[in-house]
Design an enzyme around this catalytic site. Structure first.
Site, PDB file in Angstrom:
ATOM      1  CB  SER A  98      -1.408   0.053   1.087  1.00 23.23           C
ATOM      2  OG  SER A  98       0.209   0.255   2.251  1.00 23.23           O
ATOM      3  CG  LEU A 116       0.639   3.772   6.020  1.00 31.30           C
ATOM      4  CD1 LEU A 116       2.341   5.023   6.434  1.00 31.30           C
ATOM      5  CD2 LEU A 116       0.701   3.953   7.091  1.00 31.30           C
ATOM      6  CE1 TYR A 126     -10.611   1.811   7.408  1.00 30.29           C
ATOM      7  CE2 TYR A 126     -12.012   4.068   8.707  1.00 30.29           C
ATOM      8  CZ  TYR A 126     -10.999   3.328   7.998  1.00 30.29           C
ATOM      9  OH  TYR A 126      -9.564   3.568   7.892  1.00 30.29           O
ATOM     10  CE  LYS A 139      -8.849   0.958  10.325  1.00 26.50           C
ATOM     11  NZ  LYS A 139      -7.233   0.334  10.514  1.00 26.50           N
ATOM     12  CB  SER A 147      -4.505   8.529  -3.183  1.00 29.24           C
ATOM     13  OG  SER A 147      -4.694   9.015  -3.677  1.00 29.24           O
TER      14      SER A 147
END
Length: 395
Positions: free
Chosen positions: A47, A49, A191, A195, A226
């Site tokens: 990815s 990161l 999501y 989390k 991104s």
């Protein structure tokens, strides 16, 4: 004398800039030395990161174990790291194929990770899966997949690697979470739930392993943008707003998050938020003024789903009380999700302007706090505390 006074300010600014530059360079070199010769495992290394963390830690002399679910992309990342690094100062990264959505194979892959170097010093749980949409339009299968990637996968990998850290009485676990692990944002139910679950697990784990000198850290940005997201051209006011709140609008760049992860490991921080003041303030507003927080968030959702009011009418319908019969005759408004393939459209009816709804919600919240006994207890505490402190005799 006047000339010296005029030159003092530029010289002072130049001196402060030089000190800050030296501090940043020393801090950067110190951060790299903190991971030298350490075994660092990075999940979802392919990815944005993950790539930046891999580049930063590889340059710092870490022994990397890069995990990802696409072998071709892992090899591309491997070639990129090898081509720019000094072989005499770096270690060759190890590649491991890992798909956290397949929980049944995570334990076997975790053992393969341990076999790479025999131990793990730093584990960076970076894998994440996002989805956006109304709760009723998200299938249970997708909910379960998000929970597997964002919660069950990271904790399964952590549980397998944790005994090695405990037995050696050293190690650090870093969870790259999201600010939605602290408060939920509409249209991201699955999501935010995943989390919240991960945040709760690692908060509890932090207290459990502290006696074994194992550090647990959470790094929570607003969201990570991104590489190819740029500011839209157009409205001048919108451009200024987005300039001042760019982290909230476009998220944080992967390079910034990777550098913050490095600092977190060096300083052994327990919790880090990467956000501008607005999301940080929202955490405290959610805690101390929940009614206000819920009112603002709810009105924000209605603003997204509503249609602009028709200003050509001299007497808009929302100014008059309507009966249920009249409301049923009102032409329904199809929301923005009606165009989604395979998902039935939601239907909603015109409602008062957002400003009026916010005022009404704030009035309701204020009225609730004014009658709440705990509110007056806080008021009494803040009023009486200085008086009591001033009356305490000093001996």
């Amino acid at each position: 004398m006047g000339i010296i006074a005029v030159l003092m300010l530029p010289l002072l600014l130049l001196a402060i800039s030089g000190i800050l530059f030296i501090y940043q360079e020393v801090s950067r070199l110190w951060s790299k030395s903190a991971v030298q010769n350490k075994v660092v495992v990075i999940t979802d290394a392919i990815s944005g990161l993950g790539k930046e963390c891999s580049r930063l830690f590889h340059a710092g002399g870490a022994r990397l174990v890069l995990c990802g679910k696409n072998w071709e992309k892992l090899e591309v990342l491997y070639d990129a790291l090898i081509s720019v690094a000094d072989p005499s100062k770096t270690f060759t990264p190890k590649l491991v194929l890992l798909d956290l959505s397949d929980i049944s194979c995570v334990q076997d892959v975790a053992k393969e990770i341990l076999d790479c170097y025999g131990c793990v010093d730093i584990l960076i749980n970076n894998a994440s899966m996002k989805v956006k949409g109304p709760a009723q339009n998200i299938s249970l299968e997708l909910d379960k997949k998000i929970m597997d990637v964002n919660y069950f996968g990271p904790i399964t990998l952590t549980k397998v690697l944790l005994p090695n850290m405990i037995s050696r009485r050293t190690g650090q676990i870093v969870l790259v979470s999201n600010i939605q692990g602290k408060f939920g944002i509409p249209l991201r139910t699955a999501y935010a739930a995943s989390k919240h679950a991960a945040q709760g697990f690692f908060d509890c784990l932090r207290a459990e392993v502290e006696e074994f000198e194992v550090v647990v850290s959470t790094v929570s940005p607003t969201f990570i943008r991104s590489y190819h997201m740029y500011t839209e051209t157009g409205n001048w006011e919108a451009s200024i707003w987005k300039f001042f709140f760019r982290k909230f609008t476009y998220g944080v760049h992967p390079v910034e998050v990777a550098e913050e992860v490095m600092k977190t490991i060096r300083r052994k921080k327990q919790e880090v938020f990467i956000a501008n003041p607005i999301p940080k303030a929202a955490i405290y507003i959610r805690t101390f003024f929940p009614e206000f927080f819920f009112a603002v968030v709810a009105c924000g959702v209605k603003e997204k789903l509503s249609v602009p009011e028709d200003r050509s009418k001299s007497s808009p319908s929302y100014l008059y009380p309507t009966t249920s019969e009249k409301a049923r005759k009102t032409k329904p408004i199809t929301n923005m999700y009606s165009q989604t393939k395979g998902i039935p459209a939601m239907v909603m009816y015109p409602h008062p302007p957002i400003r009026k709804q916010v005022i009404h919600k704030l009035y309701s919240a204020l009225r609730l706090y004014l009658v709440h006994p705990l509110f007056w207890r806080w008021v009494a505490y803040f009023i009486m505390s200085p008086l009591e402190l001033s009356l305490v005799p000093l001996y």
